[in-house]
Design a protein around this motif. Structure first.
Motif, PDB file in Angstrom:
ATOM      1  N   GLN A  69       3.535   5.879   6.892  1.00  0.00           N
ATOM      2  CA  GLN A  69       3.062   4.546   7.242  1.00  0.00           C
ATOM      3  C   GLN A  69       4.147   3.524   6.938  1.00  0.00           C
ATOM      4  N   ALA A  71       3.462   0.361   6.361  1.00  0.00           N
ATOM      5  CA  ALA A  71       2.889  -0.543   5.364  1.00  0.00           C
ATOM      6  C   ALA A  71       1.514  -0.010   4.987  1.00  0.00           C
ATOM      7  N   PRO A  72       1.024  -0.380   3.818  1.00  0.00           N
ATOM      8  CA  PRO A  72      -0.328   0.050   3.457  1.00  0.00           C
ATOM      9  C   PRO A  72      -1.363  -0.566   4.399  1.00  0.00           C
ATOM     10  N   GLN A  73      -2.392   0.188   4.705  1.00  0.00           N
ATOM     11  CA  GLN A  73      -3.401  -0.264   5.650  1.00  0.00           C
ATOM     12  C   GLN A  73      -4.405  -1.198   4.975  1.00  0.00           C
ATOM     13  N   PHE A  74      -4.967  -2.132   5.765  1.00  0.00           N
ATOM     14  CA  PHE A  74      -5.997  -3.025   5.256  1.00  0.00           C
ATOM     15  C   PHE A  74      -7.299  -2.259   5.092  1.00  0.00           C
ATOM     16  N   THR A  75      -8.054  -2.643   4.077  1.00  0.00           N
ATOM     17  CA  THR A  75      -9.418  -2.134   3.986  1.00  0.00           C
ATOM     18  C   THR A  75     -10.283  -2.992   4.909  1.00  0.00           C
ATOM     19  N   ASP A  76     -11.518  -2.561   5.131  1.00  0.00           N
ATOM     20  CA  ASP A  76     -12.409  -3.328   6.007  1.00  0.00           C
ATOM     21  C   ASP A  76     -12.684  -4.721   5.437  1.00  0.00           C
ATOM     22  N   GLU A  78     -10.722  -6.504   3.459  1.00  0.00           N
ATOM     23  CA  GLU A  78      -9.517  -7.324   3.589  1.00  0.00           C
ATOM     24  C   GLU A  78      -9.352  -7.810   5.032  1.00  0.00           C
ATOM     25  N   ALA A  79      -9.658  -6.937   5.988  1.00  0.00           N
ATOM     26  CA  ALA A  79      -9.551  -7.320   7.391  1.00  0.00           C
ATOM     27  C   ALA A  79     -10.548  -8.429   7.722  1.00  0.00           C
TER      28      ALA A  79
END
Length: 137
Positions: A69, A71-76, A78-79
């Motif tokens: 990846q 960048a680290p993925q957003f959590t729901d 955070e989105a």
């Protein structure tokens, strides 16, 4: 004696020849390489870690390795928070005066718009109002 048309044609031919010569010189200058690089200087730059871009390792790349990846993925949650902040910014940008606490002067502006043209014409035509223009006679 030459006519104006013949002079224009001669000038056009000279211009075309000059442009073709300039294009050829430009193409030839693009082919000219910089100074030759010997193998020792390139090996020392590789050892020093100054390599930018791809490098030849002598083997084929392994395309079966899955890339990681970026960048680290957003959590729901955070989105949703970021979308709510963007929506608030969008509403603020659409109507900046309302959120800044500005007063509503729309009625006064409408009245000014209705009377401004009449007042301006009166001043231009010389039939000015002394209340509006103290220099009016």
């Amino acid at each position: 004696m030459t006519t104006g048309i013949e002079k224009a044609a001669d000038l056009s031919a000279k211009f075309s020849f000059t442009m073709a010569a300039a294009a050829m010189l430009l193409a030839l200058s693009a082919c000219a390489g910089g100074p030759a690089v010997d193998s020792q200087s390139s090996a020392s730059s590789v050892a020093a870690g100054n390599v930018v871009g791809p490098r030849d390792t002598g083997t084929f790349p392994n395309l079966n390795i899955k890339p990681g990846q970026a960048a680290p993925q957003f959590t729901d949650s955070e989105a949703k928070a970021k979308l709510a902040a963007l929506e608030a910014d969008r509403r603020t940008a659409q109507n900046p005066g309302r959120t800044a606490g500005a007063r509503n002067d729309s009625a006064a502006l409408r009245k000014l718009g209705a009377t401004h043209a009449k007042d301006a014409l009166r001043e231009i035509e010389g039939k000015c109002d002394p209340a509006l223009d103290p220099t009016c006679k």
